[in-house]
Design a protein around this motif. Sequence first.
Motif, PDB file in Angstrom:
ATOM      1  N   PHE A 293       6.462   1.359  -4.097  1.00 18.33           N
ATOM      2  CA  PHE A 293       5.655   0.076  -4.804  1.00 18.33           C
ATOM      3  C   PHE A 293       4.294  -0.580  -3.731  1.00 18.33           C
ATOM      4  O   PHE A 293       3.702  -1.218  -3.934  1.00 18.33           O
ATOM      5  CB  PHE A 293       6.355  -1.381  -5.381  1.00 18.33           C
ATOM      6  N   GLY A 294       5.234  -0.398  -2.088  1.00 16.53           N
ATOM      7  CA  GLY A 294       4.620  -1.747  -1.429  1.00 16.53           C
ATOM      8  C   GLY A 294       3.661  -0.641  -0.845  1.00 16.53           C
ATOM      9  O   GLY A 294       2.332  -0.983  -0.853  1.00 16.53           O
ATOM     10  N   ALA A 295       3.411   0.486  -1.163  1.00 19.54           N
ATOM     11  CA  ALA A 295       2.340   1.993  -0.505  1.00 19.54           C
ATOM     12  C   ALA A 295       1.521   1.753  -2.476  1.00 19.54           C
ATOM     13  O   ALA A 295       0.223   1.168  -1.561  1.00 19.54           O
ATOM     14  CB  ALA A 295       3.061   2.827  -0.231  1.00 19.54           C
ATOM     15  N   GLY A 296       1.915   1.732  -2.829  1.00 21.13           N
ATOM     16  CA  GLY A 296       0.948   1.467  -3.414  1.00 21.13           C
ATOM     17  C   GLY A 296      -0.093   0.541  -4.226  1.00 21.13           C
ATOM     18  O   GLY A 296      -1.007   0.284  -4.313  1.00 21.13           O
ATOM     19  N   PHE A 297       0.740  -0.744  -3.851  1.00 14.80           N
ATOM     20  CA  PHE A 297       0.527  -1.861  -3.910  1.00 14.80           C
ATOM     21  C   PHE A 297      -0.769  -2.680  -3.084  1.00 14.80           C
ATOM     22  O   PHE A 297      -1.753  -3.216  -2.990  1.00 14.80           O
ATOM     23  CB  PHE A 297       2.043  -3.326  -4.481  1.00 14.80           C
ATOM     24  N   THR A 298      -0.044  -1.800  -1.724  1.00 11.08           N
ATOM     25  CA  THR A 298      -1.186  -2.479  -0.887  1.00 11.08           C
ATOM     26  C   THR A 298      -2.719  -1.467  -0.596  1.00 11.08           C
ATOM     27  O   THR A 298      -3.290  -1.662   0.122  1.00 11.08           O
ATOM     28  CB  THR A 298      -0.112  -1.780   0.494  1.00 11.08           C
ATOM     29  N   GLU A 299      -2.459  -0.178  -1.215  1.00 13.39           N
ATOM     30  CA  GLU A 299      -3.393   0.814  -0.960  1.00 13.39           C
ATOM     31  C   GLU A 299      -3.996   0.035  -2.688  1.00 13.39           C
ATOM     32  O   GLU A 299      -5.851  -0.329  -1.918  1.00 13.39           O
ATOM     33  CB  GLU A 299      -3.469   1.935  -1.655  1.00 13.39           C
ATOM     34  N   ALA A 300      -3.784  -0.514  -3.436  1.00 10.91           N
ATOM     35  CA  ALA A 300      -4.291  -1.136  -4.113  1.00 10.91           C
ATOM     36  C   ALA A 300      -5.257  -2.149  -4.155  1.00 10.91           C
ATOM     37  O   ALA A 300      -6.687  -2.660  -4.108  1.00 10.91           O
ATOM     38  CB  ALA A 300      -3.594  -1.401  -5.469  1.00 10.91           C
ATOM     39  N   ALA A 301      -3.981  -2.931  -3.205  1.00  8.71           N
ATOM     40  CA  ALA A 301      -4.493  -4.284  -2.720  1.00  8.71           C
ATOM     41  C   ALA A 301      -6.399  -4.598  -2.046  1.00  8.71           C
ATOM     42  O   ALA A 301      -7.183  -5.063  -2.216  1.00  8.71           O
ATOM     43  CB  ALA A 301      -4.136  -5.533  -2.329  1.00  8.71           C
ATOM     44  N   LEU A 302      -5.498  -3.208  -0.877  1.00  5.32           N
ATOM     45  CA  LEU A 302      -7.167  -3.102   0.167  1.00  5.32           C
ATOM     46  C   LEU A 302      -8.579  -2.535  -0.785  1.00  5.32           C
ATOM     47  O   LEU A 302      -9.493  -2.545  -0.192  1.00  5.32           O
ATOM     48  CB  LEU A 302      -6.509  -2.135   0.716  1.00  5.32           C
ATOM     49  N   GLY A 303      -7.636  -1.599  -1.632  1.00  2.00           N
ATOM     50  CA  GLY A 303      -9.141  -1.439  -2.413  1.00  2.00           C
ATOM     51  C   GLY A 303     -10.049  -2.414  -2.676  1.00  2.00           C
ATOM     52  O   GLY A 303     -10.925  -2.351  -2.957  1.00  2.00           O
ATOM     53  N   LEU A 304      -9.048  -3.045  -4.108  1.00  2.00           N
ATOM     54  CA  LEU A 304     -10.198  -4.273  -3.992  1.00  2.00           C
ATOM     55  C   LEU A 304     -11.001  -5.002  -3.632  1.00  2.00           C
ATOM     56  O   LEU A 304     -11.827  -5.868  -3.999  1.00  2.00           O
ATOM     57  CB  LEU A 304      -8.390  -4.952  -5.206  1.00  2.00           C
ATOM     58  N   ALA A 305     -10.057  -5.509  -2.680  1.00  2.00           N
ATOM     59  CA  ALA A 305     -10.612  -6.235  -1.669  1.00  2.00           C
ATOM     60  C   ALA A 305     -11.718  -6.028  -0.888  1.00  2.00           C
ATOM     61  O   ALA A 305     -12.910  -6.362  -0.980  1.00  2.00           O
ATOM     62  CB  ALA A 305     -10.021  -6.354   0.089  1.00  2.00           C
ATOM     63  N   LEU A 306     -11.896  -4.046  -0.530  1.00  2.00           N
ATOM     64  CA  LEU A 306     -12.798  -3.671  -0.577  1.00  2.00           C
ATOM     65  C   LEU A 306     -13.890  -3.555  -1.858  1.00  2.00           C
ATOM     66  O   LEU A 306     -15.589  -3.393  -1.504  1.00  2.00           O
ATOM     67  CB  LEU A 306     -12.786  -2.442   0.358  1.00  2.00           C
ATOM     68  N   VAL A 307     -13.748  -3.304  -2.810  1.00  2.00           N
ATOM     69  CA  VAL A 307     -14.139  -3.072  -3.814  1.00  2.00           C
ATOM     70  C   VAL A 307     -15.419  -5.421  -4.489  1.00  2.00           C
ATOM     71  O   VAL A 307     -16.867  -4.976  -4.200  1.00  2.00           O
ATOM     72  CB  VAL A 307     -14.032  -2.693  -4.997  1.00  2.00           C
ATOM     73  N   VAL A 308     -14.703  -6.254  -4.330  1.00  2.00           N
ATOM     74  CA  VAL A 308     -15.335  -7.214  -4.186  1.00  2.00           C
ATOM     75  C   VAL A 308     -15.843  -7.534  -2.527  1.00  2.00           C
ATOM     76  O   VAL A 308     -16.504  -8.720  -2.990  1.00  2.00           O
ATOM     77  CB  VAL A 308     -14.581  -8.305  -4.420  1.00  2.00           C
ATOM     78  N   GLY A 309     -15.798  -6.595  -2.123  1.00  2.00           N
ATOM     79  CA  GLY A 309     -15.911  -7.409  -0.381  1.00  2.00           C
ATOM     80  C   GLY A 309     -15.616  -8.457   0.504  1.00  2.00           C
ATOM     81  O   GLY A 309     -16.243  -9.708   0.746  1.00  2.00           O
ATOM     82  N   LEU A 310     -14.227  -8.379   0.163  1.00  2.00           N
ATOM     83  CA  LEU A 310     -13.227  -9.487   0.907  1.00  2.00           C
ATOM     84  C   LEU A 310     -12.629  -8.935   2.256  1.00  2.00           C
ATOM     85  O   LEU A 310     -12.177  -8.306   2.538  1.00  2.00           O
ATOM     86  CB  LEU A 310     -12.616  -9.999   0.391  1.00  2.00           C
ATOM     87  N   PHE A 311     -13.361  -9.720   3.512  1.00  2.00           N
ATOM     88  CA  PHE A 311     -12.478  -9.687   4.993  1.00  2.00           C
ATOM     89  C   PHE A 311     -13.131  -8.418   4.655  1.00  2.00           C
ATOM     90  O   PHE A 311     -12.774  -7.602   5.609  1.00  2.00           O
ATOM     91  CB  PHE A 311     -11.167  -9.605   4.829  1.00  2.00           C
ATOM     92  N   THR A 312     -14.247  -7.636   4.724  1.00  2.00           N
ATOM     93  CA  THR A 312     -14.629  -6.330   5.233  1.00  2.00           C
ATOM     94  C   THR A 312     -14.272  -5.601   6.057  1.00  2.00           C
ATOM     95  O   THR A 312     -13.317  -4.621   5.779  1.00  2.00           O
ATOM     96  CB  THR A 312     -16.365  -6.198   4.267  1.00  2.00           C
ATOM     97  N   ARG A 313     -14.654  -5.770   7.197  1.00  2.00           N
ATOM     98  CA  ARG A 313     -14.392  -5.617   8.798  1.00  2.00           C
ATOM     99  C   ARG A 313     -12.880  -5.744   9.167  1.00  2.00           C
ATOM    100  O   ARG A 313     -12.545  -4.787   9.038  1.00  2.00           O
ATOM    101  CB  ARG A 313     -15.555  -6.082  10.026  1.00  2.00           C
ATOM    102  N   ALA A 314     -12.266  -6.367   8.512  1.00  2.00           N
ATOM    103  CA  ALA A 314     -11.057  -6.862   8.399  1.00  2.00           C
ATOM    104  C   ALA A 314     -10.138  -5.296   7.739  1.00  2.00           C
ATOM    105  O   ALA A 314      -9.263  -4.834   8.139  1.00  2.00           O
ATOM    106  CB  ALA A 314     -10.398  -7.597   8.127  1.00  2.00           C
TER     107      ALA A 314
END
Length: 378
Positions: A293-314
């Motif tokens: 669950f931790g790996a899955g939600f972390t990767e999904a959240a990171l992917g969503l942040a990249l898609v919307v462009g939130l804290f992109t460089r971070a």
Amino acid sequence: MNDARRSRRGKARSSVLDGLLSLALTLTLLLSLALATILSRPVSAHEEYVVDEEHDVSALEFLVDGLTDPVVVGPLALGALVVTLAMVAYLRVNPVPNDVAAFRTAMREYTEFVPWLLRISFGIPLVGAGFAGYFISPSVAVDARLLQVALGFLLLFGLATRLVALVTLAAYLVGLVVWPTLLLQFEFVGGLLAIALVGSGRPSADHVLQRVAGGPGTEYGRIDRVHDVAQVFQSRIDPYVVYAPTIARVGLGLTFITLGVGQKLLRPGIALAVVDRYDLTSVVPVPAELWVFGAGFTEAALGLALVVGLFTRASAAVAIAMFSLTLFALPDDPVLAHVSLFGMASLLLITGAGPYAVDNRLQAVESKLEDAVTSTAG
């Protein structure tokens, strides 16, 4: 008179450009049909990179049991709360604005190397896949050596870069239809489209040949009209080059979402097998379900942040850290399968989010706050 000549030359170049584009599309279609015929033959392949078998557990049962277990839900909720509070605190306090500005400026100095970075990030995996006997993803055991090695070396040399990128993209999409597991390498879509936009850059064979063709009185310039047409094509797509970072981050973000949701939350059996294979519960003593669950939600959240462009460089920096950790923690994980991901994340460190990103709104708010503070102090 001169204007009329220039107009005729422009029309001629446009006609040649249209002809070359039609030829490129035709070649791409023919290659796609040929590749579809090759890939339609039955082959055997591992479902994943590092394990051959998965636990017998249904996704629905796994999700219901995990999300109703306080031992699993508690750490997940706490982690999400900590990350959210950290982002809010950063936006409110903005503790190191000068450092962040200096970092952004330093990264932008590498912008001219973005085309080269993209070319090697996809050229090397293609060459490696060809010699290793798989098609793009280690999950697809298909011997397409000649095709992949040729496309990979053309990208590395930067010869006919845009055409090669589009042909490679067509090959990937045909393979995706035959083997949906190629979604594991979905970054190829965003990366190859970005290459088609930014071109070869330098150092590249395209750049050298273009300079020779444009040299005064060169014999090569008399016979090579392709690079004249390429300049016309470049002028047409110049307004769209700015969207390359957007395409790259969306492609990388969707890859993370696919890995997190499709390969962990919806296929927990394979993820649990990885936890068992490397005895990860002894590294961090938590239930195996929490690892998944931790790996899955972390990767999904990171992917969503990249898609919307939130804290992109971070987010890109976190992605690089995750790739590096995976390579060290999972010694059987093929390095070549991650080179393109490293390249895409590195690109976003350089360019930032690009257009259509939440970061642009946040930076606008930061600028207004800085102006308000400055005016008040004055």
